[in-house]
Design a protein around this motif. Structure first.
Motif, PDB file in Angstrom:
ATOM      1  N   HIS A 134      24.572 -32.960   3.944  1.00 24.26           N
ATOM      2  CA  HIS A 134      23.403 -32.247   4.463  1.00 24.26           C
ATOM      3  C   HIS A 134      22.735 -31.461   3.327  1.00 24.26           C
ATOM      4  O   HIS A 134      23.119 -31.572   2.176  1.00 24.26           O
ATOM      5  CB  HIS A 134      23.826 -31.286   5.582  1.00 24.26           C
ATOM      6  CG  HIS A 134      24.439 -31.959   6.763  1.00 24.26           C
ATOM      7  ND1 HIS A 134      23.732 -32.786   7.613  1.00 24.26           N
ATOM      8  CD2 HIS A 134      25.719 -31.938   7.245  1.00 24.26           C
ATOM      9  CE1 HIS A 134      24.525 -33.231   8.570  1.00 24.26           C
ATOM     10  NE2 HIS A 134      25.734 -32.741   8.373  1.00 24.26           N
ATOM     11  N   TYR A 135      21.756 -30.652   3.701  1.00 23.12           N
ATOM     12  CA  TYR A 135      21.106 -29.729   2.770  1.00 23.12           C
ATOM     13  C   TYR A 135      21.645 -28.333   3.068  1.00 23.12           C
ATOM     14  O   TYR A 135      22.230 -28.100   4.127  1.00 23.12           O
ATOM     15  CB  TYR A 135      19.587 -29.772   2.945  1.00 23.12           C
ATOM     16  CG  TYR A 135      18.981 -31.109   2.579  1.00 23.12           C
ATOM     17  CD1 TYR A 135      18.396 -31.332   1.339  1.00 23.12           C
ATOM     18  CD2 TYR A 135      19.017 -32.172   3.484  1.00 23.12           C
ATOM     19  CE1 TYR A 135      17.855 -32.559   1.002  1.00 23.12           C
ATOM     20  CE2 TYR A 135      18.482 -33.409   3.160  1.00 23.12           C
ATOM     21  CZ  TYR A 135      17.909 -33.586   1.917  1.00 23.12           C
ATOM     22  OH  TYR A 135      17.387 -34.823   1.592  1.00 23.12           O
ATOM     23  N   TRP A 136      21.425 -27.410   2.127  1.00 21.44           N
ATOM     24  CA  TRP A 136      21.955 -26.062   2.301  1.00 21.44           C
ATOM     25  C   TRP A 136      20.913 -25.023   1.883  1.00 21.44           C
ATOM     26  O   TRP A 136      20.319 -25.136   0.809  1.00 21.44           O
ATOM     27  CB  TRP A 136      23.224 -25.870   1.470  1.00 21.44           C
ATOM     28  CG  TRP A 136      24.332 -26.784   1.892  1.00 21.44           C
ATOM     29  CD1 TRP A 136      24.548 -28.077   1.458  1.00 21.44           C
ATOM     30  CD2 TRP A 136      25.342 -26.523   2.851  1.00 21.44           C
ATOM     31  NE1 TRP A 136      25.628 -28.623   2.091  1.00 21.44           N
ATOM     32  CE2 TRP A 136      26.143 -27.692   2.960  1.00 21.44           C
ATOM     33  CE3 TRP A 136      25.655 -25.414   3.643  1.00 21.44           C
ATOM     34  CZ2 TRP A 136      27.238 -27.767   3.812  1.00 21.44           C
ATOM     35  CZ3 TRP A 136      26.745 -25.493   4.502  1.00 21.44           C
ATOM     36  CH2 TRP A 136      27.519 -26.660   4.578  1.00 21.44           C
ATOM     37  N   GLN A 152      23.648 -21.746   4.607  1.00 22.37           N
ATOM     38  CA  GLN A 152      23.271 -22.218   5.946  1.00 22.37           C
ATOM     39  C   GLN A 152      23.030 -23.718   5.880  1.00 22.37           C
ATOM     40  O   GLN A 152      22.182 -24.186   5.119  1.00 22.37           O
ATOM     41  CB  GLN A 152      22.010 -21.499   6.416  1.00 22.37           C
ATOM     42  CG  GLN A 152      21.490 -21.981   7.767  1.00 22.37           C
ATOM     43  CD  GLN A 152      20.142 -21.358   8.109  1.00 22.37           C
ATOM     44  OE1 GLN A 152      19.777 -20.318   7.572  1.00 22.37           O
ATOM     45  NE2 GLN A 152      19.402 -22.017   8.991  1.00 22.37           N
ATOM     46  N   MET A 153      23.785 -24.475   6.659  1.00 20.40           N
ATOM     47  CA  MET A 153      23.620 -25.923   6.672  1.00 20.40           C
ATOM     48  C   MET A 153      22.268 -26.289   7.272  1.00 20.40           C
ATOM     49  O   MET A 153      21.852 -25.719   8.293  1.00 20.40           O
ATOM     50  CB  MET A 153      24.737 -26.582   7.481  1.00 20.40           C
ATOM     51  CG  MET A 153      24.756 -28.091   7.399  1.00 20.40           C
ATOM     52  SD  MET A 153      25.990 -28.807   8.513  1.00 20.40           S
ATOM     53  CE  MET A 153      25.128 -28.696  10.094  1.00 20.40           C
ATOM     54  N   VAL A 154      21.565 -27.218   6.620  1.00 20.91           N
ATOM     55  CA  VAL A 154      20.258 -27.670   7.101  1.00 20.91           C
ATOM     56  C   VAL A 154      20.301 -29.201   7.204  1.00 20.91           C
ATOM     57  O   VAL A 154      20.581 -29.877   6.226  1.00 20.91           O
ATOM     58  CB  VAL A 154      19.120 -27.254   6.135  1.00 20.91           C
ATOM     59  CG1 VAL A 154      17.775 -27.758   6.643  1.00 20.91           C
ATOM     60  CG2 VAL A 154      19.093 -25.743   5.940  1.00 20.91           C
ATOM     61  N   LYS A 155      20.008 -29.711   8.382  1.00 16.08           N
ATOM     62  CA  LYS A 155      19.994 -31.165   8.549  1.00 16.08           C
ATOM     63  C   LYS A 155      18.669 -31.738   8.054  1.00 16.08           C
ATOM     64  O   LYS A 155      17.630 -31.069   8.115  1.00 16.08           O
ATOM     65  CB  LYS A 155      20.213 -31.528  10.021  1.00 16.08           C
ATOM     66  CG  LYS A 155      21.622 -31.183  10.512  1.00 16.08           C
ATOM     67  CD  LYS A 155      21.853 -31.666  11.930  1.00 16.08           C
ATOM     68  CE  LYS A 155      23.284 -31.378  12.374  1.00 16.08           C
ATOM     69  NZ  LYS A 155      23.556 -31.850  13.745  1.00 16.08           N
ATOM     70  N   ALA A 156      18.715 -32.971   7.569  1.00 15.01           N
ATOM     71  CA  ALA A 156      17.527 -33.607   6.997  1.00 15.01           C
ATOM     72  C   ALA A 156      16.368 -33.604   7.989  1.00 15.01           C
ATOM     73  O   ALA A 156      15.202 -33.406   7.615  1.00 15.01           O
ATOM     74  CB  ALA A 156      17.854 -35.034   6.562  1.00 15.01           C
ATOM     75  N   GLY A 157      16.666 -33.800   9.267  1.00 12.29           N
ATOM     76  CA  GLY A 157      15.628 -33.856  10.296  1.00 12.29           C
ATOM     77  C   GLY A 157      14.924 -32.535  10.527  1.00 12.29           C
ATOM     78  O   GLY A 157      13.836 -32.493  11.109  1.00 12.29           O
TER      79      GLY A 157
END
Length: 204
Positions: A134-136, A152-157
């Motif tokens: 994922h992104y962070w 904080q985890m960030v999903k691609a969507g």
């Protein structure tokens, strides 16, 4: 324009902050560090693990202030350690820094023991890991020993709607990985240099 000028020059010479950061990184013998502040930045880990881990001395002096500890590198050890200065552990990750309207740029995300333990937990978590999945969004509060780094985890969507950012493409990812840092980027001072610094700054 010159007749023999390359027709694709416009593609290679670009405007924008992303191009400026990329040019600066390419021209530097040092890793371009990710600056973490109160303002969140979004990154993508390029690899599962740190590209290097080492110990570093921080000496309050004019000019260069950080020096790689040579305790496990030079046969004679480390003069700064011998003079009583304690080295701190550093763990370095290759990451892509995302910027609105710009191509992602390579950064070295350098953290201490507390943060690397958190990242290892994220990496091993079946929902959040591995790190590159994922992104962070990363930010920091406080200063010095009392500082706290948040991830904080960030999903691609969610990138575009929540952050105004575009996901890193496979082509961009390959380009960044080709330029990724390795342990070779870490400058190792000579024993003599550290002896001199110990004498000048630590009175040894």
């Amino acid at each position: 324009p010159e007749e023999d000028a390359p027709t694709d020059a416009a593609k290679k010479i670009r405007r924008g902050w992303g191009a400026a950061e990329e040019t600066k990184s390419a021209d530097s013998p040092f890793a371009q560090r990710l600056k973490v502040t109160n303002d969140q930045v979004v990154i993508k880990f390029l690899e599962d693990d740190p590209y290097t881990s080492y110990k570093q001395h921080w000496i309050e002096r004019q000019g260069q202030k950080s020096f790689t500890c040579t305790a496990n590198i030079h046969k004679k050890g480390c003069p700064l350690c011998d003079a009583g200065d304690r080295a701190s552990a550093r763990f370095c990750f290759n990451v892509a820094l995302l910027m609105e309207g710009e191509d992602p740029v390579l950064r070295s995300y350098e953290v201490g023991p507390r943060v690397v333990d958190s990242l290892k937990n994220f990496h091993n978590d079946p929902r959040q890991g591995p790190l590159p999945k994922h992104y962070w969004a990363v930010s920091k509060t406080g200063k010095g020993a009392t500082s706290q780094t948040q991830h904080q985890m960030v999903k691609a969507g969610d990138l575009e709607d929540d952050w105004g950012l575009e996901a890193v493409t496979d082509k961009q990812l390959d380009k960044l990985k080709d330029k990724a840092y390795s342990a070779d980027i870490v400058s190792i001072p000579s024993y003599k240099t550290l002896q001199q610094i110990a004498a000048e700054e630590l009175g040894d």
